[in-house]
Design an enzyme around this catalytic site. Structure first.
Site, short mmCIF file in Angstrom:
data_model
loop_
_atom_site.label_atom_id
_atom_site.label_comp_id
_atom_site.label_asym_id
_atom_site.label_seq_id
_atom_site.Cartn_x
_atom_site.Cartn_y
_atom_site.Cartn_z
CE1 TYR A 192 -4.43 -1.41 0.42
CE2 TYR A 192 -2.99 -3.21 1.07
CZ TYR A 192 -4.23 -2.75 0.65
OH TYR A 192 -5.27 -3.64 0.48
CG HIS A 321 -13.57 -2.93 -4.54
ND1 HIS A 321 -13.12 -1.80 -5.19
CD2 HIS A 321 -12.88 -3.01 -3.38
CE1 HIS A 321 -12.20 -1.21 -4.45
NE2 HIS A 321 -12.04 -1.92 -3.34
CG HIS A 348 -10.27 -5.31 -5.26
ND1 HIS A 348 -9.38 -4.26 -5.14
CD2 HIS A 348 -11.22 -4.89 -6.16
CE1 HIS A 348 -9.77 -3.26 -5.91
NE2 HIS A 348 -10.88 -3.61 -6.53
CB VAL A 349 -14.03 -7.02 -1.18
CG1 VAL A 349 -15.11 -6.56 -0.19
CG2 VAL A 349 -14.50 -6.81 -2.61
CG HIS A 350 -10.02 -3.68 2.17
ND1 HIS A 350 -9.67 -2.36 2.12
CD2 HIS A 350 -9.24 -4.30 1.24
CE1 HIS A 350 -8.73 -2.18 1.21
NE2 HIS A 350 -8.46 -3.35 0.66
#
Length: 456
Positions: A192, A321, A348-350
């Site tokens: 990140y 997303h 991708h999706v947290h």
């Protein structure tokens, strides 16, 4: 007695209904976003010694596990580019010569010296000791090669995605270390660094020092995520994936791939395919052509378990997303169902989510059949983008919960997949807020090739 019987029948009916319905976990944790750990945190501390090798990490260096690529960085100068290795820590009688490179970022950052060396002709299921560095600062590690591919060879994968370098990230790595595994399938979004001003590449360095405690001792198999793209024309950086591809090699040529972002490896009884959500995958593109050919090369009599890793999920019931992976699903889902893929891992999706075995392959633009259907030949979809990133949790699940969603929860954590033999594998998901051995979600998977039972 009759009243008691009526109550028992009512409870049984409720249990049956619950068994067929998906679960949206009632567990609630703080949704507070945490910043990245400060650069002076202990987990980021450079090793002692002049020009000490740091950020040591390994990944499988060939298709079948008889090679391991060792990577490390040196801060002051290139130093030695040789890995010494052997079967005993006090007898490193073999050597591998590596390469060295540097890159410049945004005109203000220059990377340390990045070394990559591949150790070849290794024996399967064997512990090797290795050392990197020059005479004045040498650091030593070890790893165990994966077993020779075979249909009933047990193996345990750690499953981690969207890790980042927050305090939550540290919890995830700590919990994974406690639960153990033979290798990690990393589902994208590493450091990140691009969330920091100028895509601060010092955060690539701190992240690699942070995870060294695991990835220097067992191979992590890399899938690229959106935070690896690092496309920043505002600072003159127009080559996608530049920091990632300089730092994290993959054995793509061993699986006849033309690019490092899509490739495959065989580990024990598993054939694992890594795809790139952020590279072209339309018809006739290199990734499309490679996957079509790769699925034909899979030999389920040797590697019964077929796993696909992709960053952007194809099935996701979170508003975050939502449907971003739809075009890739449309392009490839029929192939995966026909190939009887066992498991598709995404990030991708947290948050965390596990699906039933579903497919949406009968839909075309005219027939209106757009609802996913249970399909015994379809994979289970697991979204494991809950590693600990700095952006916070995705807690906006769509309601009502679709039938194809088996379990979902907005928490940080990691998962493991323990392949037992050609027919059975045991899966667990662990949330960080529990004790390290507590299991928050679990399932037995039966192999789609050898035992395609209805596991829904």
């Amino acid at each position: 007695m009759a009243r008691m019987l009526a109550v028992l029948l009512l409870l049984a009916a409720h249990a049956a209904a619950s068994a067929s319905a998906g679960v949206t976990s009632p567990y609630r944790r703080s949704l507070q976003m945490l910043p990245d750990m400060p650069l002076d945190a202990d987990v980021f501390r450079p090793p002692a010694g002049y020009n000490a090798p740091e950020q040591v990490h390994i990944t499988q260096g060939d298709l079948t596990g008889r090679a391991m690529t060792v990577s490390w960085l040196t801060p002051k100068h290139a130093g030695s580019n040789v890995v010494r290795y052997g079967l005993a820590a006090d007898n490193l009688n073999l050597t591998a010569e590596g390469t060295v490179r540097r890159y410049i970022w945004g005109g203000t950052y220059q990377s340390p010296y990045i070394h990559h060396a591949t150790l070849t002709d290794l024996e399967h299921s064997t512990v090797y000791h290795y050392a990197v560095g020059h005479d004045y600062t040498v650091r030593s590690f070890s790893f165990k090669t994966p077993p020779k591919p075979g249909p009933d060879v047990p193996f345990k994968f750690g499953l981690i995605g969207d890790l980042g370098q927050t305090f939550h990230s540290n919890d995830t790595v700590t919990h994974y270390e406690a639960n153990g595994g033979d290798a990690v399938l990393f589902i994208g979004d590493l450091s990140y660094a691009d969330d920091h001003p100028g895509h601060d590449n010092n955060r690539w360095d701190s992240w690699a020092r942070f995870v060294e405690r695991s990835v220097a001792y067992q191979p992590w198999i890399w899938t690229a995520g959106n935070h690896e793209i690092d496309y920043a024309p505002e600072i003159g950086e127009t080559v996608p994936f530049k920091p990632f591809t300089n730092r994290y090699p993959t054995p793509f040529r061993a699986s006849n791939s033309t690019e490092p972002l899509w490739y495959s490896v065989k580990m024990a009884s598993a054939h694992v395919i890594m795809l790139s959500s952020y590279s072209s995958y339309g018809k006739y593109t290199p990734q499309w052509t490679w996957l079509q050919d790769e699925l034909k090369r899979v030999d389920r009599t040797t590697t019964p378990w077929l796993i696909v890793c992709v960053h952007s999920p194809w099935y996701n019931t979170n508003d975050y997303h939502y449907m971003e992976g739809e075009t890739m699903r449309v392009q490839f889902e029929r192939w995966l169902v026909d190939a009887k893929v066992d498991l598709v891992l995404a990030g991708h999706v947290h948050s965390y989510e596990r699906s039933h075995r579903v497919a949406n392959v009968v839909y075309d633009i005219d027939n209106g059949k757009a609802t996913p259907q249970f399909n015994a030949s379809a994979p289970v979809y697991v979204n494991i983008g809950d590693g600990g990133n700095t952006e916070g949790l995705a807690n906006s699940f769509r309601s009502p919960q679709p039938d194809y969603s088996a379990f979902r929860e907005a928490s940080y954590g990691h998962a493991t997949l323990e392949i037992k033999n050609r027919t059975h594998a045991y899966y667990e998901w662990h949330r960080n807020q529990d004790g390290v051995k507590v299991v928050a979600d679990k399932a037995w998977f039966t192999n789609r090739y050898y035992m395609p039972t209805d596991t829904n």
